[in-house]
Structure formats: structure tokens, C-alpha cells
Design an enzyme around this catalytic site. Sequence first.
Site, PDB file in Angstrom:
ATOM      1  N   CYS A 153       0.795  -1.227   0.000  1.00  0.00           N
ATOM      2  CA  CYS A 153       0.000   0.000   0.000  1.00  0.00           C
ATOM      3  C   CYS A 153       0.831   1.281   0.000  1.00  0.00           C
ATOM      4  O   CYS A 153       0.310   2.340  -0.343  1.00  0.00           O
ATOM      5  CB  CYS A 153      -0.930   0.004   1.207  1.00  0.00           C
ATOM      6  N   PHE A 202     -10.186  -4.685   0.500  1.00  0.00           N
ATOM      7  CA  PHE A 202      -9.407  -4.416  -0.715  1.00  0.00           C
ATOM      8  C   PHE A 202     -10.247  -4.388  -1.977  1.00  0.00           C
ATOM      9  O   PHE A 202     -11.267  -5.058  -2.089  1.00  0.00           O
ATOM     10  CB  PHE A 202      -8.265  -5.416  -0.834  1.00  0.00           C
ATOM     11  N   HIS A 289      -3.411   7.554   3.673  1.00  0.00           N
ATOM     12  CA  HIS A 289      -3.881   6.340   3.009  1.00  0.00           C
ATOM     13  C   HIS A 289      -4.988   5.693   3.842  1.00  0.00           C
ATOM     14  O   HIS A 289      -4.752   5.334   5.002  1.00  0.00           O
ATOM     15  CB  HIS A 289      -2.717   5.364   2.831  1.00  0.00           C
ATOM     16  N   ASN A 322     -10.044   0.080  -0.188  1.00  0.00           N
ATOM     17  CA  ASN A 322      -8.588   0.159  -0.130  1.00  0.00           C
ATOM     18  C   ASN A 322      -8.021  -0.489  -1.391  1.00  0.00           C
ATOM     19  O   ASN A 322      -8.058  -1.713  -1.538  1.00  0.00           O
ATOM     20  CB  ASN A 322      -8.076  -0.553   1.126  1.00  0.00           C
TER      21      ASN A 322
END
Length: 386
Positions: A153, A202, A289, A322
Site C-alpha cells: 500500500c 481491498f 492512506h 482500499n
Amino acid sequence: MPAYIHHIATETPEFIYSNEFTRDRMKGWISEPRAQRLVEMIYDRTGIETRYSASDDFMKEEGALFRTQPDGSLNSPGTGERNALYAKASRELAVKLARKTLAECPHFAKEEITHIVFASCTGFANPGPDYHIMRELGLNESVERYTVGFMGCYAAFPALRMAAQFCEANPQAVVLVMCLELCSLHLQVSEKPESIVANALFADGAAAAIVSAREPQRDRPSFRVHGFRSALVPSSEAHMAWDIGNNGFNMVLSAYVPELIGSNIRDILGGILDKHGLSATDIDEWAVHPGGRAILDQIEQQLALPASALEMSRSVLRDYGNMSSPTVMFVLKGFLEEAETKRAMTCAIAFGPGLTVETAVLERCGAAIPPVETVQPAIMTQAAVP
């Protein structure tokens, strides 16, 4: 001579799923009642409403990759099968995004691109997307190409740091940076909590930036790069990891990750802020993030940020999930699009396996451009098979 991030563009695959749809699909593939309840609880707490995938398999029984077995369970395709779809879908998405990036940044011609830095951790192909970008867009064959691989990430920061260093060393350099991840290809149905959390968070997406030492145009927002810094969270290696298995990539994501990040974020940020003579109160915009809602909550709490400070990160998490490495660039793009002042100090943060924390100090310059309206795709909202 400083480097500038002149423009950021984003792209997603065509298939979009609501959180309720993916939650119910996952519950249907798991037979154990306790695990089903855990799926419902975890998905409902993610803060995600929609996410994108390169695969439409999740909306039908007989998908090309993921297929529902007669007993209702999901088959587990091999890593080779998953990677074959990555090779095809990543090429298409990367070329589409590269065209879009140059079209949205017309003061840079394709002939001026000198470097491509491509970051990804969800598949492998050679020739890869960087090669196809060069070929299909008709870039110069002398373009230098670099791949930042399997970093997770936080990979946007090593990619942007590399681009900035090229531009600082050669003022004529123009670098196309791209982060592209197809996380949904590694879906694994398991009753283990860490696997359920990974599936719940995800998604797929891509982001690209044009980086150059050229003076930015005053009527377009950009970021001046002040610096980057890497750090490791102590005693955290086992809490986030990412390796290759026979049935896709295996993600280890401990429930302690948010607390580990939260308890160390002040010390980690102090390193880069002190270096640039700044404190947390000097930061106007926080581009964090959105690894998950709990991580954002911890950072907001530990840094004593106002409730609105992480709204951009929360909105990206809500609308996209994400997406691994591109996600923080979606957040940065949001600040460029919604800029209401000509200047703002921005601190960007991302986390990944290790636990590794990457930080950047950027200075937003210029005025905002009115966003272009786009037609939203239809969202699959029910776990019903057509």
C-alpha cells in the site's frame, strides 16, 4: 531545482459492487454460522459503500475465474489463473489511464515523457503494463522504464520519490508515475478473521501522475515536492505481510495494525516534520492512506485532528475501498480538485507490510479546476445471480 507533481489522474475497472452485495456474496460462500456473522460484522464496519473490480465473476455463478461449486462454496483458482487475468486487465487499465493522464495534462506532450515508473504488487507480467503504455501511446523507445514491485500500500511514495530524484538530477526529465492494483483477483474464501478483513477492505484501481521540475502553470493546481521519509513501526513485522501462495497472494492483516500505527504515528511524523521545520499545526491538509476506518480513527485521535481533517481519506475509502498503492494518490487528487486556496502544506502518509510507514511533505500550489461531471456506472447491489 524542486520537482512538482503537475497532475494526478485516476481510473477504475468497469465492474462496481456495493458493500452489501459483496458482504452477502461472501456470506453465501461460507457455511459456518459463526463465520457468517463475523463476515456481516466486519463488512458493516468498514466504512466502504462501493468498490471496483476487474472481474465480473462475483455477479454470476459461472465466472471465468471464480465459480460457485454445486455445494454453494467458491472454487479457489490457482495463482497462474489469477495472474493471467492480471496480465490482461492491467494492460488495458494502464493504457487507458496513461491516455487519460496525458489528455488531462495537455501542457505535457507524449514526446516529452522520459521515464515511466510503474508500481504494482498484485501481479506480474513481462512485457508489462509499462511496456504497453510506451508502445500503444507511441512514446519514444528511449523512455526509461522502472517497476516498483511487491511493496504494497505504500508503494506510491517510493515511486514518486524516484520520479522526483530523476527530475532534480535532470531538469528536462518528465516522469509518468503509475500505481495499479487488482486486489480482488486474490480473493480467498476462509473463515479466518484476517482473511475476512482483507476481503472486506481491498479493491481495484489505478492512479497516475506527471512529475517534472518544470515550473507549474499558475491556473492549475499542483504539488511541490519538499521531501520523503521512510520509517518502520517497532515489533510489527508479523502483523502485516503479503506473500505468494498456490491459490493467489496471501495477506496477513492483524487486528492490532490500527493500534500499532496509532501509537507510533507521532514519533514517525516528527522525523519528517522536524526536518522541514514544521509541526503538525503547520499542516493544512492530511492525505492519509485509508487502509481502513480503524486506522483513520487512530490517526485522527493520536494527532488530535479535527473531525474534518481526514474527510478526503474517508470519502475515498467509502467510494473505492482500499486499492493498495493507488489509494493515497486518489486522496491527493481530491485535494487538487477541491483546492480553495492558492497554497497549502500537505502531509501525506501511507502504510504497508513490515509495518512500513512512508511519509511526504508536499506544498499545494495554484487554484482548483472545476471538476468534470462523469456518469456513474450501475452498482450491483443484491447478491442475486442474473
